[in-house]
Design a protein around this motif. Structure first.
Motif, PDB file in Angstrom:
ATOM      1  N   HIS A 409       0.791  -1.229   0.000  1.00 24.51           N
ATOM      2  CA  HIS A 409       0.000   0.000   0.000  1.00 24.51           C
ATOM      3  C   HIS A 409       0.831   1.290   0.000  1.00 24.51           C
ATOM      4  N   ILE A 410       1.903   1.322   0.751  1.00 24.68           N
ATOM      5  CA  ILE A 410       2.631   2.579   0.918  1.00 24.68           C
ATOM      6  C   ILE A 410       3.772   2.724  -0.082  1.00 24.68           C
ATOM      7  N   GLU A 411       4.502   1.659  -0.326  1.00 24.87           N
ATOM      8  CA  GLU A 411       5.667   1.733  -1.209  1.00 24.87           C
ATOM      9  C   GLU A 411       5.270   2.191  -2.616  1.00 24.87           C
ATOM     10  N   GLY A 412       4.212   1.630  -3.167  1.00 24.32           N
ATOM     11  CA  GLY A 412       3.786   1.989  -4.519  1.00 24.32           C
ATOM     12  C   GLY A 412       3.369   3.445  -4.631  1.00 24.32           C
ATOM     13  N   LEU A 413       2.686   3.944  -3.602  1.00 24.57           N
ATOM     14  CA  LEU A 413       2.257   5.339  -3.607  1.00 24.57           C
ATOM     15  C   LEU A 413       3.462   6.273  -3.580  1.00 24.57           C
ATOM     16  N   LEU A 414       4.422   5.981  -2.705  1.00 23.38           N
ATOM     17  CA  LEU A 414       5.623   6.815  -2.615  1.00 23.38           C
ATOM     18  C   LEU A 414       6.430   6.768  -3.915  1.00 23.38           C
ATOM     19  N   TYR A 415       6.451   5.595  -4.536  1.00 21.71           N
ATOM     20  CA  TYR A 415       7.186   5.455  -5.792  1.00 21.71           C
ATOM     21  C   TYR A 415       6.559   6.344  -6.876  1.00 21.71           C
ATOM     22  N   GLU A 416       5.245   6.424  -6.875  1.00 24.12           N
ATOM     23  CA  GLU A 416       4.565   7.296  -7.837  1.00 24.12           C
ATOM     24  C   GLU A 416       4.885   8.760  -7.564  1.00 24.12           C
ATOM     25  N   TYR A 417       4.970   9.125  -6.268  1.00 22.07           N
ATOM     26  CA  TYR A 417       5.336  10.491  -5.915  1.00 22.07           C
ATOM     27  C   TYR A 417       6.693  10.864  -6.528  1.00 22.07           C
ATOM     28  N   LEU A 418       7.621   9.927  -6.477  1.00 25.17           N
ATOM     29  CA  LEU A 418       9.017  10.222  -6.840  1.00 25.17           C
ATOM     30  C   LEU A 418       9.366   9.825  -8.277  1.00 25.17           C
ATOM     31  N   ARG A 419       8.403   9.300  -9.005  1.00 24.51           N
ATOM     32  CA  ARG A 419       8.688   8.855 -10.365  1.00 24.51           C
ATOM     33  C   ARG A 419       9.295   9.989 -11.199  1.00 24.51           C
ATOM     34  N   GLY A 420      10.433   9.697 -11.806  1.00 22.49           N
ATOM     35  CA  GLY A 420      11.080  10.682 -12.671  1.00 22.49           C
ATOM     36  C   GLY A 420      12.065  11.603 -11.988  1.00 22.49           C
ATOM     37  N   VAL A 421      12.187  11.527 -10.650  1.00 19.01           N
ATOM     38  CA  VAL A 421      13.144  12.399  -9.956  1.00 19.01           C
ATOM     39  C   VAL A 421      14.476  11.654  -9.806  1.00 19.01           C
ATOM     40  N   PRO A 422      15.570  12.379  -9.638  1.00 15.73           N
ATOM     41  CA  PRO A 422      16.880  11.727  -9.482  1.00 15.73           C
ATOM     42  C   PRO A 422      16.968  10.912  -8.182  1.00 15.73           C
ATOM     43  N   ASP A 423      17.797   9.887  -8.196  1.00 12.34           N
ATOM     44  CA  ASP A 423      18.113   9.093  -7.006  1.00 12.34           C
ATOM     45  C   ASP A 423      16.868   8.516  -6.336  1.00 12.34           C
ATOM     46  N   ILE A 424      15.939   8.033  -7.126  1.00  8.67           N
ATOM     47  CA  ILE A 424      14.676   7.550  -6.565  1.00  8.67           C
ATOM     48  C   ILE A 424      14.876   6.363  -5.623  1.00  8.67           C
ATOM     49  N   GLU A 425      15.784   5.446  -5.958  1.00 12.06           N
ATOM     50  CA  GLU A 425      15.984   4.272  -5.112  1.00 12.06           C
ATOM     51  C   GLU A 425      16.583   4.653  -3.767  1.00 12.06           C
ATOM     52  N   ILE A 426      17.505   5.615  -3.790  1.00  6.02           N
ATOM     53  CA  ILE A 426      18.108   6.084  -2.540  1.00  6.02           C
ATOM     54  C   ILE A 426      17.054   6.744  -1.655  1.00  6.02           C
ATOM     55  N   LYS A 427      16.198   7.527  -2.278  1.00  3.48           N
ATOM     56  CA  LYS A 427      15.154   8.222  -1.523  1.00  3.48           C
ATOM     57  C   LYS A 427      14.135   7.231  -0.967  1.00  3.48           C
ATOM     58  N   MET A 428      13.829   6.195  -1.724  1.00  6.06           N
ATOM     59  CA  MET A 428      12.890   5.187  -1.237  1.00  6.06           C
ATOM     60  C   MET A 428      13.460   4.460  -0.016  1.00  6.06           C
ATOM     61  N   LYS A 429      14.763   4.183  -0.034  1.00  4.65           N
ATOM     62  CA  LYS A 429      15.393   3.535   1.120  1.00  4.65           C
ATOM     63  C   LYS A 429      15.359   4.443   2.341  1.00  4.65           C
ATOM     64  N   SER A 430      15.534   5.745   2.101  1.00  2.00           N
ATOM     65  CA  SER A 430      15.484   6.706   3.201  1.00  2.00           C
ATOM     66  C   SER A 430      14.082   6.767   3.814  1.00  2.00           C
ATOM     67  N   LEU A 431      13.064   6.732   2.964  1.00  2.00           N
ATOM     68  CA  LEU A 431      11.683   6.751   3.454  1.00  2.00           C
ATOM     69  C   LEU A 431      11.342   5.458   4.197  1.00  2.00           C
ATOM     70  N   LEU A 432      11.843   4.326   3.693  1.00  2.00           N
ATOM     71  CA  LEU A 432      11.608   3.053   4.370  1.00  2.00           C
ATOM     72  C   LEU A 432      12.266   3.048   5.750  1.00  2.00           C
ATOM     73  N   LYS A 433      13.445   3.646   5.835  1.00  2.00           N
ATOM     74  CA  LYS A 433      14.138   3.722   7.123  1.00  2.00           C
ATOM     75  C   LYS A 433      13.302   4.500   8.143  1.00  2.00           C
ATOM     76  N   ALA A 434      12.703   5.614   7.693  1.00  3.45           N
ATOM     77  CA  ALA A 434      11.852   6.399   8.593  1.00  3.45           C
ATOM     78  C   ALA A 434      10.608   5.605   8.982  1.00  3.45           C
ATOM     79  N   TYR A 435      10.031   4.908   8.020  1.00  4.88           N
ATOM     80  CA  TYR A 435       8.831   4.104   8.276  1.00  4.88           C
ATOM     81  C   TYR A 435       9.116   3.003   9.307  1.00  4.88           C
ATOM     82  N   ASN A 436      10.298   2.454   9.271  1.00  7.16           N
ATOM     83  CA  ASN A 436      10.649   1.367  10.191  1.00  7.16           C
ATOM     84  C   ASN A 436      11.041   1.858  11.578  1.00  7.16           C
ATOM     85  N   ASP A 437      11.091   3.168  11.746  1.00 10.89           N
ATOM     86  CA  ASP A 437      11.422   3.734  13.057  1.00 10.89           C
ATOM     87  C   ASP A 437      10.158   3.720  13.927  1.00 10.89           C
ATOM     88  N   LYS A 438      10.112   2.825  14.891  1.00 10.80           N
ATOM     89  CA  LYS A 438       8.933   2.706  15.742  1.00 10.80           C
ATOM     90  C   LYS A 438       9.101   3.374  17.102  1.00 10.80           C
TER      91      LYS A 438
END
Length: 441
Positions: A409-438
């Protein structure tokens, strides 16, 4: 549970402006809030005072306002589709219901009862015709009568008894009601000296004898037998919710209604002539033009980031008040037991972790997640419009698993937000890191 400050604020804005658009990030519960606002104003789908429709690219004027629809002619066992009839769309039907309540609230109980007597009498006569209990309707001339039938659309049809061509004359409820407002009883009908002139003056071109005969038959056989106990009608609020209002082609859907929905032109001062006005029959509530009644309120919802947002032109925008619904203001959705559906609300520890993950992710989206040196941070570069609301996190109950919630549910939405921007994979990992912070903030 009492109303929240946000809900109270939205109600105040809506009551002042008649039209309100709830906008904000995805998943902030805008549709849920719209229904809560309607409920607080006494309008629900169950009591008929609230109606919700979702705009989409295929919706048009015919669906929303009015248009032509094919109808079947079933007279004398002919079931072929051979004609078209003007039909109200969703919004016009809703406004007709609201207008009836608005008008009835300004009438005395006796006036309301007279109108209801005609409606109920017409319905009872229609049933008796269909059941074969009524086989002819007498006219004024002695020994002259007409044969009744009921059309597919529910109108009573009359044909001269000696007419071999099978020509039927429609005697509609709307015209009968209008005629009854002038000729209120048997004596009034008996006093008519020229049926054609006096009846057609009230309801326009028609078979005057057929209308005179049917109304007289109702007065003699039905209206006097009905209960005459009616109370004063209370004026009610009617709320029309347009979900994803920006996804439809507004000008194609509304047409000339741009004027009538303007909050400054509620009621008859906002009357417009619709595209199919020439087909509206005498006695219709909007026979002189369509308008949005004063007890109708419109709530639209839309996501800030939808690409279709550009279809909302300035002519439409200025007719609505706008309220931004932030992620923070709707966090209480997660605490509401009913929000979680049949699987139930998670335990307190899980709920706390869910909120923490959501908060950290949304902080990272707007580059405010400060859990590591600034020099090491990856800039996401998005705004609050791209944050993810609590409605997405309610889907946790589908899996009871944070990893699946992210994956499906969340990963696909964020990927659409960032589609076409530089360093998308790096940014996705950064967002996942924040998401995993409980951890707590």
């Amino acid at each position: 549970m009492g109303r929240s400050e946000l809900e109270n604020n939205c109600i105040k804005i809506l009551k002042s402006n008649y039209n309100l658009i709830l906008t904000g990030a995805p998943g902030t519960g805008k549709t849920f809030l719209a229904k809560k606002i309607a409920e607080s104003l006494g309008a629900t789908e169950e009591n008929g005072q609230c109606r919700m429709v979702q705009f989409h690219p295929s919706m048009d004027y015919t669906d929303f306002v009015e248009g032509l629809r094919p109808v079947q002619n079933t007279i004398e066992n002919n079931s072929s589709v051979n004609t078209f009839e003007r039909k109200n769309g969703i919004f016009k039907d809703f406004c007709a219901e609201a207008l009836k309540n608005f008008c009835d609230s300004q009438k005395s109980p006796s006036e309301i009862q007279s109108e209801r007597n005609i409606e109920e009498s017409y319905e009872k006569l229609r049933e008796d015709i269909e059941n074969g209990k009524v086989k002819e309707i007498p006219l004024r001339s002695e020994g002259v009568s007409m044969i009744p039938e009921v059309s597919t659309q529910g109108n009573i049809l009359l044909k001269a008894r000696d007419n071999n061509t099978g020509t039927y004359h429609t005697v509609s409820l709307n015209r009968i009601k209008k005629l009854s407002e002038i000729f209120k009883n048997i004596n009034d009908l008996d006093k008519i000296t020229n049926i054609y002139k006096e009846v057609s003056t009230v309801i326009g071109g028609c078979n005057s004898s057929a209308y005179w005969g049917l109304l007289m038959y109702l007065y003699k056989n039905y209206t006097q037998k009905l209960d005459a106990n009616t109370e004063q009608v209370e004026r009610k609020n009617y709320i029309f919710i347009i979900d994803e209002i920006n996804r439809g082609e507004i000008s194609k859907i509304l047409g000339e209604l741009f004027f009538s929905i303007d909050p400054g032109y509620r009621g008859e001062k906002g009357k417009v002539i619709t595209q199919y006005h020439n087909l509206i029959e005498v006695g219709d509530d909007f026979e002189d033009g369509f308008f949005v009644p004063e007890n109708v309120y419109i709530i639209g919802t839309m996501n800030d980031i939808d690409r279709s947002i550009e279809s909302m032109d300035f002519a439409m925008r200025r007719r609505f008040a706008w309220k931004d619904i932030s992620v923070e203001s709707q966090m209480e959705i997660l605490d509401n037991e009913t929000s979680w559906g049949k699987n139930g609300k998670p335990d307190e520890n899980t709920l706390k972790e869910l909120k923490n993950r959501m908060t950290h992710l949304n902080q990272a989206i707007i580059d405010k997640y400060y859990k590591e040196p600034i020099s090491n941070q990856v800039k996401i570069g998005l705004t609050k419009s791209f944050q993810i609301g609590p409605a997405y996190f309610l889907k946790f109950n589908l899996y009871n698993n944070f990893e699946d919630l992210w994956k499906y549910h969340i990963e696909g939405l964020l990927y659409e937000y960032l589609r076409g921007v530089p360093d998308i994979e790096i940014k996705m990992k950064s967002l996942l890191k924040a998401y995993n912070d409980k951890s707590d903030n």
